[in-house]
Motif scaffolding. Sequence first.
Motif, short mmCIF file in Angstrom:
data_model
loop_
_atom_site.label_atom_id
_atom_site.label_comp_id
_atom_site.label_asym_id
_atom_site.label_seq_id
_atom_site.Cartn_x
_atom_site.Cartn_y
_atom_site.Cartn_z
N ALA A 159 0.84 -1.19 0.00
CA ALA A 159 0.00 0.00 0.00
C ALA A 159 0.88 1.24 0.00
O ALA A 159 2.05 1.21 0.41
CB ALA A 159 -0.91 0.00 1.23
N ALA A 160 0.32 2.35 -0.45
CA ALA A 160 1.04 3.63 -0.44
C ALA A 160 1.04 4.23 0.96
O ALA A 160 0.20 3.91 1.80
CB ALA A 160 0.37 4.60 -1.41
N THR A 161 1.99 5.10 1.20
CA THR A 161 1.93 5.97 2.37
C THR A 161 1.22 7.25 1.95
O THR A 161 1.23 7.61 0.77
CB THR A 161 3.34 6.30 2.88
OG1 THR A 161 4.07 6.96 1.83
CG2 THR A 161 4.08 5.03 3.30
N PRO A 162 0.60 7.95 2.88
CA PRO A 162 -0.13 9.17 2.50
C PRO A 162 0.73 10.20 1.77
O PRO A 162 0.24 10.87 0.85
CB PRO A 162 -0.62 9.71 3.85
CG PRO A 162 -0.81 8.49 4.69
CD PRO A 162 0.34 7.59 4.30
N ASP A 163 2.00 10.32 2.14
CA ASP A 163 2.83 11.32 1.46
C ASP A 163 3.10 10.95 0.00
O ASP A 163 3.36 11.83 -0.83
CB ASP A 163 4.15 11.52 2.20
CG ASP A 163 4.98 10.26 2.28
OD1 ASP A 163 4.58 9.34 3.00
OD2 ASP A 163 6.04 10.19 1.62
N GLU A 164 2.99 9.66 -0.34
CA GLU A 164 3.16 9.26 -1.74
C GLU A 164 1.95 9.69 -2.59
O GLU A 164 2.07 9.80 -3.82
CB GLU A 164 3.37 7.75 -1.85
CG GLU A 164 4.73 7.32 -1.32
CD GLU A 164 4.93 5.82 -1.37
OE1 GLU A 164 5.94 5.38 -1.98
OE2 GLU A 164 4.10 5.08 -0.81
N ILE A 165 0.83 9.92 -1.97
CA ILE A 165 -0.32 10.48 -2.66
C ILE A 165 -0.22 12.01 -2.68
O ILE A 165 -0.58 12.66 -3.67
CB ILE A 165 -1.64 10.06 -1.98
CG1 ILE A 165 -1.69 8.53 -1.81
CG2 ILE A 165 -2.83 10.57 -2.76
CD1 ILE A 165 -1.54 7.75 -3.09
N ALA A 166 0.29 12.57 -1.59
CA ALA A 166 0.36 14.03 -1.47
C ALA A 166 1.31 14.65 -2.49
O ALA A 166 1.06 15.77 -2.96
CB ALA A 166 0.78 14.41 -0.05
N ARG A 167 2.38 13.96 -2.84
CA ARG A 167 3.38 14.57 -3.73
C ARG A 167 2.82 14.87 -5.12
O ARG A 167 3.00 15.99 -5.63
CB ARG A 167 4.63 13.70 -3.79
CG ARG A 167 5.50 13.82 -2.53
CD ARG A 167 6.87 13.25 -2.74
NE ARG A 167 6.89 11.80 -2.80
CZ ARG A 167 7.04 10.98 -1.76
NH1 ARG A 167 7.17 11.50 -0.54
NH2 ARG A 167 7.07 9.68 -1.91
#
Length: 249
Positions: free
Chosen positions: A213-221
């Motif tokens: 799964a992704a980490t939230p910061d990988e979506i935020a970037r």
Amino acid sequence: MFCSDYSNLASDVALVTGSSGGIGSAIVTELKGLGMTVVGVDNTGTELGAEDHLITADLVAADMDELVDEAEAACGKPFDVLVNCAGVSVDTPAEDLRRPEIERVLAVNLVAPIELSIAVGRRMLEHGYGRIVNITSIHGRAGAIGCLPYDASKAGLDNATRTMAAEWSRRGVLVNAVAPGFVRTAMCTDERLAQPWFTDGYVSSGRLPLGRAATPDEIARPVAWLASRQNTYITGQVVYADGGLYSTF
């Protein structure tokens, strides 16, 4: 590929809904890291420390123009960026759904971001500049058992993104969406991701190419880049931040 100079963002102001959630708070942190002033909107009143200002509001009940007025007053200028991140879901088989459940999910995930985008978008159009990023989901493209209202809401928001982009891009307002797959948040915890439905159904099977799964910061970037002044040409797109999930079948 992308320019890394974000020094021209220091005067930009962003409005982020769902700002205390896992993805929302990561987006706030990322935008703050680029130098933007960030106003968060959340219905919990939970302040995580990254927002410059926090407004507690129920987006379903709110008058959007009044909400934007309050948010602009807090930061002292019109918004350059809007990120619609607030969302809810239900885990209910289709045959057991009732209207209140359906309406609540559609109201939060689809109607509210459209209404807020219109309220903020009108002001962006007056100034000839704006960036709107909607947080949708891979569910907008692929259905899942027990997620009918959520799937419908995200598919609707994907198309709303395209329509707003078609109408507004020539006037300086670019509109895009980022569609996550599995993300480690309070709703998708390590404990839940350790269960066979994920480890066997997605990881071991190769259905999820990145295998995690992704980490939230990988979506935020990617959200932050689409919301920045570095983005001058990408509009009307749904960017799938899903670890390659939709590349398999």
